[in-house]
Design an enzyme around this catalytic site. Structure first.
Site, PDB file in Angstrom:
ATOM      1  N   GLU A 158       8.760   6.579   0.514  1.00 29.08           N
ATOM      2  CA  GLU A 158       7.988   6.702   1.558  1.00 29.08           C
ATOM      3  C   GLU A 158       6.562   7.039   1.088  1.00 29.08           C
ATOM      4  O   GLU A 158       6.159   7.314   0.282  1.00 29.08           O
ATOM      5  CB  GLU A 158       8.713   7.733   2.549  1.00 29.08           C
ATOM      6  CG  GLU A 158      10.015   7.523   3.046  1.00 29.08           C
ATOM      7  CD  GLU A 158      10.598   8.448   3.949  1.00 29.08           C
ATOM      8  OE1 GLU A 158       9.875   9.312   4.164  1.00 29.08           O
ATOM      9  OE2 GLU A 158      11.633   8.257   4.269  1.00 29.08           O
ATOM     10  N   PRO A 159       5.700   6.722   2.380  1.00 29.96           N
ATOM     11  CA  PRO A 159       4.174   7.233   2.182  1.00 29.96           C
ATOM     12  C   PRO A 159       3.917   8.589   1.660  1.00 29.96           C
ATOM     13  O   PRO A 159       2.899   8.664   0.802  1.00 29.96           O
ATOM     14  CB  PRO A 159       3.499   6.836   3.512  1.00 29.96           C
ATOM     15  CG  PRO A 159       4.491   5.835   4.028  1.00 29.96           C
ATOM     16  CD  PRO A 159       5.734   6.177   3.807  1.00 29.96           C
TER      17      PRO A 159
ATOM     18  N   GLN B 141      -6.541  -8.038 -27.179  1.00 24.43           N
ATOM     19  CA  GLN B 141      -7.447  -7.836 -28.063  1.00 24.43           C
ATOM     20  C   GLN B 141      -7.215  -8.933 -29.172  1.00 24.43           C
ATOM     21  O   GLN B 141      -8.124  -9.424 -29.858  1.00 24.43           O
ATOM     22  CB  GLN B 141      -7.086  -6.424 -28.961  1.00 24.43           C
ATOM     23  CG  GLN B 141      -8.332  -6.115 -29.800  1.00 24.43           C
ATOM     24  CD  GLN B 141      -9.489  -5.804 -28.899  1.00 24.43           C
ATOM     25  OE1 GLN B 141      -9.549  -5.505 -27.819  1.00 24.43           O
ATOM     26  NE2 GLN B 141     -10.751  -5.922 -29.790  1.00 24.43           N
TER      27      GLN B 141
ATOM     28  N   GLY C  85     -11.965 -12.647 -26.672  1.00 18.30           N
ATOM     29  CA  GLY C  85     -12.608 -13.012 -25.198  1.00 18.30           C
ATOM     30  C   GLY C  85     -11.808 -14.167 -24.419  1.00 18.30           C
ATOM     31  O   GLY C  85     -11.548 -13.946 -23.039  1.00 18.30           O
TER      32      GLY C  85
ATOM     33  N   GLU D 182      10.280   2.873 -10.413  1.00 22.88           N
ATOM     34  CA  GLU D 182      11.796   3.510 -10.643  1.00 22.88           C
ATOM     35  C   GLU D 182      11.452   4.985 -11.264  1.00 22.88           C
ATOM     36  O   GLU D 182      12.156   5.308 -12.406  1.00 22.88           O
ATOM     37  CB  GLU D 182      12.421   2.576 -11.610  1.00 22.88           C
ATOM     38  CG  GLU D 182      12.580   1.140 -10.966  1.00 22.88           C
ATOM     39  CD  GLU D 182      13.962   1.083 -10.352  1.00 22.88           C
ATOM     40  OE1 GLU D 182      14.748   1.761 -10.508  1.00 22.88           O
ATOM     41  OE2 GLU D 182      13.827  -0.022  -9.749  1.00 22.88           O
TER      42      GLU D 182
END
Length: 390
Positions: A135-136, A343, A347, A370
């Site tokens: 829940e929140p 890595q 790039g 979880e």
């Protein structure tokens, strides 16, 4: 050094049926899941048709009783299926894990009549489940949940808000934990709620760093009425049911983490053996070779750990400590491996042209769901040194 294509994981499986099952999963992955994974994740598209296909293939109820539409497969096999699915697309692998979690309460604690009425559709009838515990204001402290269920004759009226619900807004049924009695864990009861119940609504999906194709949303219960026939287990037994489900669910997350890590390693190896600098494949350079060796070792160690816990579960032995260890180690390993894969690609690894940046973003959530990895350390410590003295 020639380019090295990824090789399928060599799996030690207990039966010929299990080997055929893995072959089926790999075929579905190659045809239906992997080719569209990157595009659909980028677009935030939930692949409901994939879950329908998995249900038709008998892959949504693998660890459950065949008498109710399940697959009668041990966790040792089921988890390796999850790993294969998660390696192709975490939205699918984790979605199957959450669906299995949402079936656990009814399969383990429901009456024979409840199981006969609901499980066939849940396990093999094309339905998709959600698990409603958080829940929140109650995540790690799940026993403090505030959603209430109040008896009204032969019915219960459920009111409250659940948060961080995978499949929120698209699930056909929800296993819901609600407070029916005193404060704390002893006042919680489990219910099976239809996804289209009157008064049940979903908020807009969360905007997440990864797993954009998997809807995660708050669910609002505004006086949702369910009959007492949809109560699972005894009144006040809900928290114990939830904890037993989470032990198994943590193994599902561990397997998904290893799947993501394996996918990242495969991508890194393919790139490193094909990319040349200073006249040689970069995989020839010792620093990078050692990095790839460490990545592979972490994956194998994690796989062995979750399989050990699964075999304990299959043997009917306690596995809570091992489940917490597997969830902790495998998800931390996935974060390290995916970071290292970025890595390796340099790039290019930071661009969306290659999937490793997606793997890295997805791995992060596995350290949280979880039960956060800090909670896993608390669980493990209690097994090792006993409960806290305070």
């Amino acid at each position: 050094m020639p380019d090295r294509a990824p090789q399928p994981v060599e799996r030690q499986l207990p039966t010929e049926e299990a080997r055929d099952l893995i072959a089926l999963v790999r075929d579905i992955v190659q045809r239906e899941i992997a080719p569209r994974a990157a595009e659909e994740e980028d677009a935030g598209r939930f692949p409901r048709e994939v879950f329908t296909l998995l249900s038709e293939a008998g892959l949504l109820g693998l660890p459950y009783d065949s008498a109710f539409g399940g697959g009668d497969q041990p966790y040792e096999v089921y988890l390796q299926v999850l790993e294969e699915l998660a390696a192709a697309r975490l939205t699918v692998g984790l979605g199957v894990s959450v669906h299995s979690l949402s079936c656990h309460a009814l399969a383990g604690y429901g009456t024979k009549e409840q199981q006969a009425e609901h499980l066939p559709a849940m396990l093999g009838g094309g339905l998709l489940g959600a698990y409603c515990l958080s829940e929140p204001s109650s995540g790690s402290d799940a026993a403090s949940l505030r959603t209430k269920a109040v008896r009204d004759g032969d019915d219960w009226i459920i009111t409250g808000t659940k948060a961080w619900i995978t499949h929120g807004g698209v699930a056909d049924f929800c296993t819901v934990l609600a407070r029916t009695g005193v404060e704390g864990p002893r006042g919680i009861t489990a219910f099976l709620v239809p996804g289209d119940a009157e008064g049940l609504s979903a908020a807009a999906p969360e905007k997440k760093m990864g797993m954009k194709g998997s809807p995660t949303a708050q669910l609002h219960f505004d006086g949702v009425r369910v009959s007492d026939a949809r109560r699972i287990g005894e009144e006040g037994q809900g928290f114990a049911i939830a904890l037993s489900a989470l032990d198994s669910g943590r193994l599902g997350i561990a397997a998904c983490a290893i799947g993501v890590a394996q996918a990242a390693l495969d991508e890194a190896v393919t790139y490193a053996t094909g990319r040349k600098q200073f006249g040689h494949p970069i995989a020839d350079f010792q620093g990078l070779r050692f990095m790839l060796a460490d990545m592979a070792t972490q994956i194998e160690a994690g796989r062995a750990l979750y399989l050990t816990a699964a075999r304990l579960r299959d043997a009917g032995l306690p596995f809570s400590r091992e489940a917490a260890m597997a969830k902790l180690f495998c998800t931390d390993a996935a974060m390290r491996v995916t970071t290292d894969a970025v890595q390796v690609l340099g790039g290019y690894g930071y661009t969306a042209d290659f999937p490793v940046e997606r793997f890295m973003r997805e791995a992060k959530v596995l350290q949280i769901v979880e039960g956060t990895n800090q909670i896993q350390r608390m669980v493990i410590a209690r097994h090792v040194v006993g409960p806290e003295s305070r």
